[in-house]
Design an enzyme around this catalytic site. Structure first.
Site, PDB file in Angstrom:
ATOM      1  N   GLU A  28      -8.661  -0.886 -26.076  1.00 14.67           N
ATOM      2  CA  GLU A  28      -7.412  -0.094 -26.926  1.00 14.67           C
ATOM      3  C   GLU A  28      -6.421   0.249 -25.795  1.00 14.67           C
ATOM      4  OE1 GLU A  28      -8.304   4.230 -26.268  1.00 14.67           O
ATOM      5  OE2 GLU A  28     -10.579   4.018 -25.615  1.00 14.67           O
ATOM      6  N   LYS A 163     -17.345  12.185 -23.239  1.00 16.50           N
ATOM      7  CA  LYS A 163     -17.433  13.404 -22.263  1.00 16.50           C
ATOM      8  C   LYS A 163     -18.202  14.597 -22.907  1.00 16.50           C
ATOM      9  CE  LYS A 163     -13.560  12.088 -19.961  1.00 16.50           C
ATOM     10  NZ  LYS A 163     -12.906  11.074 -20.230  1.00 16.50           N
TER      11      LYS A 163
HETATM   12  N1  PSU Z   1     -12.214  10.123 -24.763  1.00 17.05           N
HETATM   13  C1  PSU Z   1     -12.315   9.736 -23.337  1.00 17.05           C
HETATM   14  N2  PSU Z   1     -10.589   8.715 -22.964  1.00 17.05           N
HETATM   15  C2  PSU Z   1     -10.059   8.540 -23.870  1.00 17.05           C
HETATM   16  C3  PSU Z   1     -10.136   8.959 -25.661  1.00 17.05           C
HETATM   17  C4  PSU Z   1     -11.514   9.833 -25.657  1.00 17.05           C
HETATM   18  O1  PSU Z   1     -12.701  10.187 -22.705  1.00 17.05           O
HETATM   19  O2  PSU Z   1      -8.871   7.559 -23.801  1.00 17.05           O
HETATM   20  C5  PSU Z   1      -8.936   8.721 -26.459  1.00 17.05           C
HETATM   21  C6  PSU Z   1      -9.789   7.621 -27.419  1.00 17.05           C
HETATM   22  O3  PSU Z   1      -8.157   6.659 -27.512  1.00 17.05           O
HETATM   23  C7  PSU Z   1      -9.982   8.222 -28.580  1.00 17.05           C
HETATM   24  C8  PSU Z   1      -9.135   9.470 -28.083  1.00 17.05           C
HETATM   25  O4  PSU Z   1     -10.013   7.275 -29.598  1.00 17.05           O
HETATM   26  O5  PSU Z   1      -8.571   9.770 -27.424  1.00 17.05           O
HETATM   27  C9  PSU Z   1      -9.587  10.637 -29.239  1.00 17.05           C
HETATM   28  O6  PSU Z   1      -9.180  11.176 -29.782  1.00 17.05           O
HETATM   29  P1  PSU Z   1      -8.910  12.273 -31.074  1.00 17.05           P
HETATM   30  O7  PSU Z   1     -10.304  13.141 -29.575  1.00 17.05           O
HETATM   31  O8  PSU Z   1      -8.131  13.096 -31.023  1.00 17.05           O
HETATM   32  O9  PSU Z   1      -9.754  11.754 -32.160  1.00 17.05           O
END
Ligand code: PSU
Ligand code: MN
Length: 307
Positions: A28, A163
């Site tokens: 990603e 996390k």
């Molecule tokens: N959690 C992490 N590292 C990340 C992300 C999430 O520990 O880099 C990033 C990923 O790209 C994930 C996105 O798909 O954040 C999720 O964002 P949201 O919670 O807004 O859906």
């Protein structure tokens, strides 16, 4: 050859590997532009590609550039995403139509990386952590689109768990409801990204790339459309002290609430604050666990190609 989506550009090396049935691993780009600071983000992204190659697979870093969905980037394109950082729009499923129509650049989350990987015929995707059900979601309704994508797109996502900026228990409940298998790699416990332990059990422990590949192949051959979540604990020597990281996470969440951070800004805000509050330690752990996931994803992709 599958008919390619007219908005999709697959890098020649990636297209050739997919067509010949050789292993490919998707990566990603939100982790590059929003998840880590420059220049460590670029160094990490390039090193992850090298690790995948060293394990016999072709890397396909995914992003949107000039409105084109890209599966496979050049080192220059990776450098651009890293240098531009949060100036590149974080792009989840609902952002795609406007980003593409306007010819913009987009950093793909787990959601859009799964979507584009699937369009390109790539079955395995390595990352750090996924989005999930946020703490307090019972009032904010903040649930990552990543969980919905895992429910509907047949790609294996290899991560280090999630996390504890998230409510890990509710995240597991959501995945259960949606029919997404959650596998622990050599563990029965969901890893919590920076640490190996969350206190929550996973559905199944599988212990080798061959076992992971077998389960994913069965899922696909039965016509099940869900993704599969493989949770791979951070190597012991890079894991963090649980109290230190949890204190930083609690503080970051309190600050987000005070500042009224919401919507798509929440996860990038929390990630950045946790990193600042723990100095470089959490960044080093983050980089190491991504390397670890890349290696496992490449080995599993190779097993999937072995029939
Ligand atoms: N959690 C992490 N590292 C990340 C992300 C999430 O520990 O880099 C990033 C990923 O790209 C994930 C996105 O798909 O954040 C999720 O964002 P949201 O919670 O807004 O859906
Ligand atoms: Mn959200």
């Amino acid at each position: 050859m599958r008919e390619l989506n007219r908005y999709l550009d697959v890098a020649p090396e990636v297209a050739k590997a997919v067509a010949e049935g050789r292993p490919v691993v998707a990566l990603e780009s939100t982790i590059i532009s929003h998840g880590m600071p420059y220049p460590q983000n670029v160094e990490t992204a390039l090193q992850v590609e090298k690790i995948i190659r060293d394990h016999g697979a072709v890397p396909a870093t995914i992003a949107i550039l000039g409105g084109r969905l890209k599966a496979g980037l050049t080192p220059e394109e990776i450098d651009y995403l890293g240098r531009t950082g949060a100036g590149v729009t974080k792009t989840s499923r609902r952002d795609l139509p406007v980003i593409v129509a306007k010819g913009m650049d987009g950093a793909t989350t787990v959601t859009t990386t799964m979507m584009i990987a699937h369009m390109a015929g790539i079955q395995v995707f390595a990352t750090g952590g996924i989005g999930g059900v946020h703490r307090g979601a019972e009032t904010t309704m903040d649930i990552s689109a990543d969980l919905e994508e895992l429910a509907q797109t047949p790609v294996m996502v290899v991560c280090a768990g999630a996390k504890s900026i998230l409510d890990l228990g509710l995240t597991l409940e959501y995945l259960e409801t949606k029919g997404v298998p959650v596998i622990g790699y050599q563990t029965k416990e969901l890893p919590a990204f920076y640490t190996r332990h969350s206190g929550f059990g996973v559905d199944y422990e599988l212990d080798s790339p061959a076992e992971l590949a077998a389960a994913f192949r069965c899922q696909r051959e039965m016509g099940l459309k869900t993704g599969m979540l493989v949770t791979n604990p951070i190597p012991e020597q890079y894991s963090m002290d649980a109290d230190t990281i949890n204190a930083a996470i609690d503080k970051a969440i309190a600050e987000a609430a005070e500042q009224g951070i919401h919507g798509k800004a929440t996860t990038p805000f929390l990630l950045a604050r946790v990193k600042d509050l723990t100095g470089g330690d959490s960044l080093e752990s983050n980089i190491r666990l991504v390397y670890n996931n890349a290696a496992l994803a490449a080995e599993t992709a190779a097993e999937l190609c072995r029939r």
